[in-house]
Design an enzyme around this catalytic site. Structure first.
Site, short mmCIF file in Angstrom:
data_model
loop_
_atom_site.label_atom_id
_atom_site.label_comp_id
_atom_site.label_asym_id
_atom_site.label_seq_id
_atom_site.Cartn_x
_atom_site.Cartn_y
_atom_site.Cartn_z
N SER A 254 0.75 -1.32 0.01
CA SER A 254 -0.20 0.12 0.10
C SER A 254 0.87 1.35 0.07
CB SER A 254 -0.85 -0.11 1.15
OG SER A 254 -1.41 1.16 1.31
N SER B 54 -0.91 4.28 0.35
CA SER B 54 -1.96 4.99 1.22
C SER B 54 -1.65 5.83 2.21
CB SER B 54 -3.42 4.23 1.54
OG SER B 54 -3.86 3.58 0.59
N THR C 208 -9.75 -1.63 2.13
CA THR C 208 -9.18 -2.39 0.75
C THR C 208 -9.35 -3.76 0.82
OG1 THR C 208 -7.12 -2.60 -0.75
CG2 THR C 208 -6.73 -2.60 1.55
N LYS D 180 -14.14 -4.80 1.21
CA LYS D 180 -15.04 -3.82 0.61
C LYS D 180 -16.37 -4.08 0.81
CE LYS D 180 -11.43 -1.64 -2.29
NZ LYS D 180 -11.16 -1.07 -3.76
N ASP E 182 -13.62 5.19 -4.86
CA ASP E 182 -13.09 4.20 -5.96
C ASP E 182 -13.55 4.76 -7.22
OD1 ASP E 182 -10.94 2.99 -4.78
OD2 ASP E 182 -12.18 1.20 -4.29
N GLY F 228 -12.24 -9.65 -13.14
CA GLY F 228 -12.06 -9.62 -11.60
C GLY F 228 -13.76 -9.62 -11.26
N GLY G 43 -14.83 -6.34 -5.33
CA GLY G 43 -15.53 -4.87 -4.89
C GLY G 43 -15.20 -4.10 -5.88
N TYR H 166 -1.20 -0.53 -8.76
CA TYR H 166 -0.62 0.88 -8.78
C TYR H 166 0.86 0.47 -8.25
CZ TYR H 166 -2.00 0.68 -3.95
OH TYR H 166 -2.25 0.46 -2.56
N GLY I 22 -2.77 2.11 -11.82
CA GLY I 22 -3.76 2.42 -10.85
C GLY I 22 -3.53 3.64 -9.80
#
Length: 261
Positions: A14, A16, A53, A57, A93, A117, A120, A197, A218
């Site tokens: 992550s 984030s 995440t 979700k 998102d 996929g 979520g 990402y 991403g």
């Protein structure tokens, strides 16, 4: 002290924490939780606001008091705000993915879209593609289920797809060598969106770029959804210039250490 952060099962990949540190002045922690720890986490409600995440979700929805219209429509939540003990769920998102598609200049209206996929984020991609006017939207899954198609069927029956959106973790660190699908058979492809990402450029994105197809990973989506999340956290508005500056700073920092670029 107010607590902010992101919950997920594995968060080693992550970015984030770094993104939120640049967006606003609050402490933001990565919180790894097992499925068994989810009930007590939401019973305690010891947070001001959190992001959610993989793979929670959808798991978190029964613990929430209010869902935003978009989160309700999608059936997945990635942002939760604690307002005096009442938990409000949002899906930022949606806005992040929309911003990425607009940035790339990918046309969705009237196009056939394959979504790789079924989690979520794939639900987010489905609702967004529908809202943007896609003529046909197909979810691609490893296992046959109602309404979905297999990867084999995607190649044999839908090689005329215009856009592919990958919402699987295939190609994500540390499994950087993999890719969810071979795009060679898709001769009409005009756009590829990969929500992964880390690394910045997955093998899927590289394959598309080498064929002259608009494609990107991403990170921009991650930053733009974080912008909307931070706005929900603090009930404020973040300037577009600030959002783009944060993206550029994060990208430049990660690019130095990304062997896939």
């Amino acid at each position: 002290m107010k607590k902010y952060g992101c919950i997920g099962k594995k968060l080693v990949h992550s970015f984030s924490k770094e993104v939120h540190a640049k967006l606003a002045d609050y402490a933001y922690e990565l919180i790894e939780l097992t499925e068994d720890e989810i009930p007590s986490f939401f019973k305690e409600k010891d947070f001001a606001a959190i992001n959610v995440t993989i793979p929670y979700k959808q798991t978190v929805i029964p613990y929430l008091d209010v869902l935003s219209p978009i989160a309700q429509k999608i059936g997945a939540v990635n942002t939760i705000v604690n307002k005096d003990g009442k938990l409000f769920g949002y899906n930022t998102d949606y806005f992040g993915m929309k911003a990425l598609i607009e940035r790339l200049g990918i046309e969705i209206k009237g196009k056939k879209v394959l979504i790789l996929g079924t989690g979520g984020t794939s639900k987010t991609a489905y609702v967004l593609a529908k809202d943007l006017g896609a003529s046909q939207i197909l979810k691609v899954s490893r296992e046959t289920s109602k309404g979905d198609i297999t990867y084999e069927e995607a190649v044999s029956e839908h090689a005329d797809a215009d856009v592919i959106i990958n919402t699987t973790p295939s190609g994500m660190y540390p499994d950087c060598g993999s890719k969810p699908i071979d795009i060679a058979p898709f001769s009409k492809l005009s756009g590829v969106v990969d929500v992964v990402y880390n690394p910045l450029c997955t093998n899927l994105v590289r394959d598309a770029k080498e064929r002259g197809i608009k494609a990107e990973g991403g990170l921009y989506m991650l930053v733009m959804q974080a912008v909307v999340a931070a706005e929900r956290f603090l009930d404020t508005e973040i300037e577009k210039e600030t959002a783009n500056r944060v993206f550029e700073e994060i990208y430049a920092d990660k690019e130095k250490n990304d062997s896939n670029i």
